[in-house]
Design an enzyme around this catalytic site. Structure first.
Site, PDB file in Angstrom:
ATOM      1  N   GLY A  72      10.193  -2.617  44.236  1.00 46.63           N
ATOM      2  CA  GLY A  72       9.705  -1.626  43.287  1.00 46.63           C
ATOM      3  C   GLY A  72      10.749  -1.136  42.315  1.00 46.63           C
ATOM      4  O   GLY A  72      10.676  -0.003  41.853  1.00 46.63           O
ATOM      5  N   LYS A 101      18.431  -1.582  39.470  1.00 49.33           N
ATOM      6  CA  LYS A 101      19.834  -1.789  39.827  1.00 49.33           C
ATOM      7  C   LYS A 101      20.624  -2.371  38.660  1.00 49.33           C
ATOM      8  O   LYS A 101      20.998  -3.541  38.659  1.00 49.33           O
ATOM      9  CB  LYS A 101      19.913  -2.709  41.043  1.00 49.33           C
ATOM     10  CG  LYS A 101      19.077  -2.191  42.212  1.00 49.33           C
ATOM     11  CD  LYS A 101      19.575  -2.676  43.546  1.00 49.33           C
ATOM     12  CE  LYS A 101      19.641  -4.169  43.652  1.00 49.33           C
ATOM     13  NZ  LYS A 101      20.181  -4.608  44.937  1.00 49.33           N
ATOM     14  N   ASP A 146      12.222  -3.676  39.914  1.00 49.34           N
ATOM     15  CA  ASP A 146      12.325  -4.605  38.784  1.00 49.34           C
ATOM     16  C   ASP A 146      10.980  -4.746  38.071  1.00 49.34           C
ATOM     17  O   ASP A 146      10.727  -4.105  37.079  1.00 49.34           O
ATOM     18  CB  ASP A 146      12.804  -5.975  39.268  1.00 49.34           C
ATOM     19  CG  ASP A 146      14.239  -5.936  39.767  1.00 49.34           C
ATOM     20  OD1 ASP A 146      15.081  -5.426  39.028  1.00 49.34           O
ATOM     21  OD2 ASP A 146      14.509  -6.404  40.887  1.00 49.34           O
ATOM     22  N   ARG A 147      10.128  -5.578  38.640  1.00 46.82           N
ATOM     23  CA  ARG A 147       8.812  -5.796  38.015  1.00 46.82           C
ATOM     24  C   ARG A 147       8.002  -4.498  37.949  1.00 46.82           C
ATOM     25  O   ARG A 147       7.297  -4.244  36.980  1.00 46.82           O
ATOM     26  CB  ARG A 147       8.039  -6.844  38.808  1.00 46.82           C
ATOM     27  CG  ARG A 147       8.632  -8.213  38.671  1.00 46.82           C
ATOM     28  CD  ARG A 147       8.057  -9.184  39.666  1.00 46.82           C
ATOM     29  NE  ARG A 147       8.801  -9.201  40.912  1.00 46.82           N
ATOM     30  CZ  ARG A 147       8.779 -10.215  41.779  1.00 46.82           C
ATOM     31  NH1 ARG A 147       8.034 -11.264  41.534  1.00 46.82           N
ATOM     32  NH2 ARG A 147       9.481 -10.169  42.888  1.00 46.82           N
ATOM     33  N   ASN A 193       6.634 -12.956  51.837  1.00 41.10           N
ATOM     34  CA  ASN A 193       7.425 -11.776  52.159  1.00 41.10           C
ATOM     35  C   ASN A 193       7.174 -11.235  53.556  1.00 41.10           C
ATOM     36  O   ASN A 193       7.997 -10.500  54.097  1.00 41.10           O
ATOM     37  CB  ASN A 193       7.148 -10.677  51.142  1.00 41.10           C
ATOM     38  CG  ASN A 193       8.286 -10.534  50.168  1.00 41.10           C
ATOM     39  OD1 ASN A 193       9.355 -10.068  50.521  1.00 41.10           O
ATOM     40  ND2 ASN A 193       8.062 -10.973  48.949  1.00 41.10           N
ATOM     41  N   CYS A 198       6.119  -4.218  43.669  1.00 36.67           N
ATOM     42  CA  CYS A 198       6.467  -5.629  43.798  1.00 36.67           C
ATOM     43  C   CYS A 198       7.091  -5.740  45.172  1.00 36.67           C
ATOM     44  O   CYS A 198       6.448  -5.368  46.153  1.00 36.67           O
ATOM     45  CB  CYS A 198       7.396  -6.074  42.682  1.00 36.67           C
ATOM     46  SG  CYS A 198       8.758  -4.957  42.308  1.00 36.67           S
ATOM     47  N   ILE A 212      13.351 -12.336  40.014  1.00 38.12           N
ATOM     48  CA  ILE A 212      14.540 -12.205  39.154  1.00 38.12           C
ATOM     49  C   ILE A 212      15.245 -13.538  38.926  1.00 38.12           C
ATOM     50  O   ILE A 212      15.841 -13.749  37.891  1.00 38.12           O
ATOM     51  CB  ILE A 212      15.547 -11.176  39.726  1.00 38.12           C
ATOM     52  CG1 ILE A 212      16.053 -11.606  41.102  1.00 38.12           C
ATOM     53  CG2 ILE A 212      14.937  -9.792  39.796  1.00 38.12           C
ATOM     54  CD1 ILE A 212      17.284 -10.811  41.566  1.00 38.12           C
TER      55      ILE A 212
END
Lengths: 693, 609
Positions: free
Chosen positions: B384, B423, B386-387, B294, B381, B320
């Protein structure tokens, strides 16, 4: 001896991390310090039990959180068990003693329960047997009930090590004589205790009357008769003294080949069709003898093919079905998955768990047995034909399949006494060689095949899928499976009723859990747990019932059709056999693995809620009855014993004492490669360049 | 599970498991559906019938069935025209992810010409249509138009829905009240309105809880160093030891390894809120390789040199895309046929349960750190949403029994997922025809699966039942309610979602009994640690394989039913006892003229409660 002793600490204790205290309530720490006093723990011996050898200063390893610690004590070997007596055994609180197994303590291993023994020499694990030249510093015992014990002998005197190790190896691994079984010394010493035959409704099938009763119950008496040709085992030692054959069958036919080639009745279906079994005639090369065999069998078939008998379908279980070899191989792979030495091993195998399970084939074998039983059920129920099970001795897969079919078709077999009677009828009287199959005498490893355990596992699948259809629960099955290795109950320690009768002079204790309540010594658990064993869900099961009106010749259709209808728990029961529906009998297989315990969870949580509610309803009912019968005022009822479900582990009532802390167990192993998804894994969630801000 | 049982006891309509509500259509009237039995299709207020067609439904389990399909602006409804089958299914159009034509003008085989509809809820629907009369073209166009309204500038059905409930689900979550329940604000933590107009962070809620000692200017400077300005804010505080769970996005470290004094100081302030000397624990949900990678796009993680007082751990949870592929594989092995002989290894090869295990393991670690009082925890993550949302919400579920009640769980979802900008619109693709969009991913489903695994391991710890979870998942896709629409609070505010749509919690809370777990035992302050081992994780058969009539889990129902019977019996006995006691005491009082009144006797009966 466990959890609570931590602070006092044995030799192998790692210094607890400073945070540890937060998991132990302060009062626990204090009681511990008081508890660690010089106290000689006495060995509890059963009547007739003798101490053979012992060693002191042995450390037993206890798995705790992610580290192991040692508890110091004595390791002893008697003619009944191996036992470890911890020096600083903390007193169990009330709730705990209540659920203690009364025969086999937490640190007791009956000699028959020992599966394999390993020694650790310079960090290397080696299987131990025979005469040893060198003695190990650590002893690992794998049990048949899947417990694993680690004993460190490093601090034990050399001659004591020699004595205990060779003693244990000798008494558990060396071939034994039947008359050396502890069973006999116990029976002799405990005569006075067992003298009164307990009031027990289990049908033993050791009298003509019992068979007649069964014929009558299943309305099989129209076409079948109980015979006593083998009384005193005159004809053959393989068959029971009494059994049932088709009415027109001449008795001399039974004599002809010592009972081989004779259709023996197992059970009759409500529509008249019957389940029969037959042991094959001895294999012969000689054409003349073969010709004689053929004409004999032709004669037999003529009898059972003629009306009033239904068409017979023969199921040869010796070919086209499972072999004993397959069962043996599968189980030895399968059990290895549960004989886990330490936490690291647990988590290392966790990621591959499903493929490991699959490669053992044990679940697939269960599925095949259930499927075969459904096929036979379809023949009996829908096609209305007789099914004749054929096997070399008719004493392994015959027992398995015929009793499975009966559990599925006959609701009586789903009650506790019905189930025990079934085991008595099909397995004990059916001549299943428990002694050889369990290898109780250590005479031949080749003969050791867990056929009975496979049956219990199949029944467990049914209990798991349809709990209200059974009077008993999985705990009952688990206890039953344990009793295979406890040489106090004679049920599972003989190869045939003949062998039992010639060796036992008085009636022995039979299956556990059939004892009257008044003799607290003999039941496995007290009444408290009895509730858990006896299924509270099972309503009174009254009759066998329910014919489906469709007649289908197709297994799939029969199966789908049954499953599309609401389940009648008192009627026919067909297990689901799709992949996701066949499960691991966690209570039996996972109960001793601390990592697998769910503290305060599992199915026991709902069960104890149910029991609480039962008790409440019962006490309310009593109050109402009292009100009706007398005008006297009630005293305030003491609240029923509330189980703190938060303290019960998912493996209750077995591994109750294993874990006291509520610290979570964390997997320690990493992630397995994703294979073809590797490139995806490297991608970003979102393809937005954040730029160098 | 209640749903399945009611189906099992119904007079065996062959395929009735196809109803999306997981229950016979008859009873939908309780859900506020206007269901006139004389009418052909159940209709919600605001729902209009568009068309109906005669079709052959190609049932993967029972073969072709002739039926009539009705399409409204909300649902696709099918009724069998055959006498021996009462097949009905009722699929909200929102569930449809893709519509394909199968067969062409030259197709000859029987039933080879028609439509194949892929659904987001693990099934496909296949219809054969007549080749003549453009019936397929019509159906395709109408379905496409109403299943993917966004592509046709049409509103989602939630904005047309005129259902009324006696409870307003939008009132369930009030951030101020929720923070007050947690004892906030206090001396260390303050509520800030800096994001009132979503100027600080577009995807965060308006109301945030931050350290008392950090000024609004500090927050702005920290925002500049966090991906999408998602600064560390408080999610949960331990009522006793005051350890906190803080969530955020990754720091913008980049290739050059940039540092930001304000961010470093801010984390230190968080650490110091409970006067602990221990380091702040940072859980980066990603595998470390991804975190490193990243940096190339400007992101990264908190390095040791920059953050002396923090300790960083990677939780190895995948992104994802991996989760999406994994779920696809699950569908392959369960629909339409369940892989039989190699079930276990096929299941393993989907990795689905392995992902579940990692998510649960991560959440257990977060919960344990906080509950043991070792240190406060910061979770992130990449962005911030999803996980991170999975980890914070699951850890909160383990730590705080309030979230295990029905309303508590609704608040948890509303807070950690909806308000903090998971989302939903992108991950689910509401009303969007682009079925292959790389933004779609079953992250929320995975979270609900984890909750189900927990409820399976602790069957008495949750007030809600399996049906509650399945209902939430059904309406995650249905577009009947506004609850899961759009990507963040600011977008919802712009669209006036709370004014113009109905909340899913209205449906659930006005019908709570249906969603209750009878075994629920309220236990305050009990921390639940599930066992994250494959030995205990199971595929959620009642959700993933619910369309297959051969797979039916009835066993929990039976126990539950028996328990309900006992409950009813108990209540009945209590009533009878009360009556007896009343009768008794009146006799006593009339006989002895003693002043004992029925009310004095009452506590007697109630000792058990």
């Amino acid at each position: 001896m466990l959890g609570k002793g931590v602070v006092g600490g044995g030799g192998g204790t790692k210094t607890p991390k400073p945070s540890f205290v937060s998991y132990v309530r302060p009062e626990e720490i204090h009681t511990n310090e008081k508890e660690v006093t010089e106290k000689e723990v006495t060995l509890h011996l059963l009547p007739g039990e003798q101490l053979l050898c012992e060693a002191s200063a042995v450390l037993k390893y206890v798995q705790e959180e992610s580290c192991q610690r040692g508890v110091c004590g004595r390791l002893v070997c008697t003619d009944f068990k191996i036992a470890f007596l911890g020096d600083d055994e903390p007193a169990l609180d009330n709730a705990e003693t209540q659920f203690k197994n009364k025969i086999i303590g937490e640190n007791d291993i009956t000699l028959h329960c020992v599966d394999q023994i390993f020694g650790v020499f310079d960090e290397k694990k080696k299987s131990l047997f025979g005469q040893l030249k060198k003695y190990p510093e650590k002893l690992i015992i794998h049990c048949k009930d899947l417990r694993v014990f680690h004993f460190c002998l490093r601090y034990t005197k050399e001659e004591e090590v020699k004595r205990i190790v060779s003693g244990i190896i000798h008494h558990t691994q060396a071939p034994k004589l039947l008359k050396r079984l502890f069973l006999f010394s116990y029976a002799a010493a405990a005569q006075s205790i067992i003298a009164t035959s307990p009031k027990d409704h289990t049908v033993m099938f050791d009298t003509l009357k019992d068979w007649c009763w069964e014929l009558e119950r299943t309305k099989g008496n129209v076409k079948y008769k109980a015979v006593s040709v083998n009384e005193g085992y005159r004809i053959c030692e393989r068959l029971p003294a009494y059994f049932v054959v088709p009415t027109p069958l001449p008795e001399e036919d039974v004599r002809r080949f010592q009972g081989h080639g004779i259709p023996i009745w197992c059970w009759s279906c409500h529509n008249g069709s019957a389940l029969l079994k037959m042991s094959a005639l001895p294999k012969e090369q000689d054409d003349v003898i073969l010709q004689i065999h053929k004409s004999f069998l032709d004669g037999i078939y003529k009898i059972i093919h003629r009306p009033p008998y239904e068409i017979v379908k023969t199921e040869d279980l010796s070919s086209n079905f499972l072999s004993l070899q397959e069962i043996q191989t599968a189980y030895s792979k399968f059990k290895q998955l549960f004989l886990i030495d330490n936490s690291t091993e647990f988590w290392d195998t966790d990621i591959k768990w499903f493929s490991l399970l699959e490669s053992s084939s044990w679940l697939d074998i269960i599925r095949r047995c259930l499927k075969k039983a459904i096929e036979i059920t379809e023949c009996l129920e829908a096609q209305n034909v007789n099914v004749l099970l054929l096997e070399e001795n008719a004493s392994d897969l015959c027992c398995l399949i015929s009793s499975l079919v009966q559990v599925m078709m006959d609701a009586h077999c789903r009650t506790k006494t019905g189930f025990q009677s079934l085991i008595q009828k099909e397995w004990v009287m059916g001549g299943h060689c428990f002694l050889d199959r369990c290898n109780h005498l250590r005479q031949s490893d080749k003969e050791e095949v867990p056929v009975f355990l496979l049956f219990l596992d199949c029944v467990w699948q049914l209990v798991h899928q349809f709990p209200p259809a059974f009077e008993f629960t999985e705990t009952y099955l688990t206890v039953l499976s344990d009793s295979l290795y406890i040489p106090i109950f004679s049920t599972f320690f003989f190869n045939s009723p003949h062998q039992k009768d010639t060796n036992m002079h008085r009636r022995q204790l039979s299956l556990p859990l059939t004892q009257p309540k008044s003799s607290p010594k003999r039941g496995f658990f007290r009444e408290e747990t009895d509730h858990l064993i006896k299924n509270l869900l099972g309503k009174r099961i009254s009759k066998l019932i329910n014919s489906s009106d469709e007649l289908q010749d197709n297994f799939r259709e029969f199966y789908d059709n049954w499953h599309s209808k609401p389940t009648d728990y008192h009627g026919l029961l067909l297990p689901h056999i799709e992949g996701p529906e066949i499960k691991v009998w966690a209570q039996r297989y996972l109960r001793w693995i601390p990592e697998a315990q769910i503290l305060g969870g599992g199915r026991v949580a709902t069960m104890s809620k149910l029991i609480e509610m039962m008790e409440e309803v019962q006490s309310l009912q009593e109050k109402i009855d009292e009100r009706h019968h007398s005008q006297q005022r009630l005293q305030a009822e003491a609240p029923c014993l509330l189980r703190n479900s938060a303290r019960l582990s998912s493996l209750f009532p077995f591994a109750l004492l294993q874990r006291h802390s509520s610290k979570p167990i964390l997997p320690t192993s990493g992630w397995k490669a994703l294979g073809d998804e590797e490139d995806l894994a490297k991608r970003e969630d979102e393809f937005v360049d954040l730029g160098d801000v | 599970m209640v749903g399945v049982s009611s189906m099992a006891s119904a007079s065996a309509p062959k395929c009735n498991s196809h109803t999306s509500e997981n229950e016979p259509v008859k009873s939908t009237s309780q859900d506020g559906v206007n269901c006139d039995l004389n009418e052909t299709v159940p209709r919600l207020p605001g729902e209009t019938l568009i068309t109906d067609k005669e079709v052959i439904y190609i049932c993967p389990f029972n073969g072709p069935i002739k039926g009539r399909v009705y399409i409204t602006n909300y649902r696709l409804y099918l009724r069998s025209l055959e006498t021996d089958s009462t097949l009905i299914f009722d699929v909200p159009l929102g569930v449809i992810s893709r519509i394909e034509k199968m067969g062409g003008a030259t197709s000859r085989g029987e039933n080879s010409y028609g439509l194949d509809i892929t659904c987001k809820d693990m099934r496909n629907l296949r219809f054969a249509l007549k080749q003549e009369g453009h019936s397929r073209r019509d159906m395709f166009e109408i379905l496409t138009r109403y299943a993917f309204p966004l592509a046709h500038s049409l509103p989602l059905f939630a904005f047309l829905n005129e259902e009324k409930f006696n409870v307003d689900g939008w009132m369930v979550y009030n951030p101020v009240e929720e923070y007050r329940r947690q004892g906030l604000p206090n001396h260390q933590w303050r509520i800030t309105f800096i994001n009132k107009c979503y100027e600080l962070c577009e995807t965060y809620p308006a109301l945030l809880v931050v350290p008392y000692r950090a000024s609004d200017d500090d927050l702005r400077r920290v925002a500049a160093f966090r991906s999408r300005n998602r600064i560390p804010v408080l999610s949960w505080i331990h009522p006793e030891n005051k350890m906190v769970i803080v969530r955020c996005s990754q720091p913008l470290v980049g290739m050059s390894g940039k540092r930001n004094k304000d961010d470093e100081k801010y984390l230190d302030v968080i650490r110091e809120t409970n006067r602990q000397l221990s380091k702040l624990t940072i859980y980066d949900a990603r595998p470390s390789v991804n975190a490193v990678a990243n940096k190339a796009t400007g992101g990264g993680y908190e390095s040791d040199d920059a953050y002396h007082n923090a300790e960083l751990f990677f939780l190895d949870i995948h992104n994802i895309h991996v989760m999406r592929e994994s779920l696809k594989k699950v569908k392959d092995i369960v629909y339409p046929n369940v892989e039989e002989s190699h079930w276990l290894s096929s299941l393993e090869s989907t990795h689905w349960l392995e992902h579940i295990k990692l998510v649960l393991t991560g959440a257990i670690q977060v919960a344990d750190k906080v509950s043991s009082g070792k240190s406060s925890v910061l979770v992130h993550c990449s962005d911030g949403w999803d996980r991170t949302a999975q980890l914070t919400s699951l850890a909160m579920l383990m730590l705080d029994s309030f979230y295990r009640s029905i309303e508590g769980f609704e608040i948890l979802v509303q807070k950690e997922w909806i308000s903090f900008g998971h989302k939903f619109a992108s991950r689910i693709g509401h009303g969007d025809k682009n079925h292959a969009d790389a933004d779609r991913s079953p992250i929320f489903l995975q979270f609900v699966d984890c909750v189900w695994q927990m409820s399976k391991q602790f069957p008495t710890a949750f007030e809600f039942n399996e049906r509650f979870l399945i209902t939430i998942l059904d309406h995650l896709y249905s577009c009947r309610f506004g609850t899961f629409l759009l990507n963040c609070e600011s977008a919802r505010e712009k669209q006036k979602v709370t004014e113009r749509t109905v909340s899913l919690w209205s449906l659930i809370n006005s019908n709570k009994e249906k969603f209750k777990n009878p075994f629920y035992t309220k236990e305050i302050n009990r921390v639940l640690y599930p066992v994250a081992s494959m030995r205990h994780l199971e595929l959620w058969v009642n959700y993933y394989i619910r369309w297959n009539p051969r797979i039916k889990q009835q066993q929990p129902n039976a126990v539950e039913q028996r328990y309900m019977e006992l409950l009813a019996l108990r209540d009945d006995y209590i009533k009878r006892l009360e009556e007896l006691q009343l009768a008794n005491s009146s006799k006593v009082s009339s006989a002895s003229t003693s002043p004992s009144s029925p009310s004095q006797m009452m506590p007697h009966v109630q000792t058990h409660f």
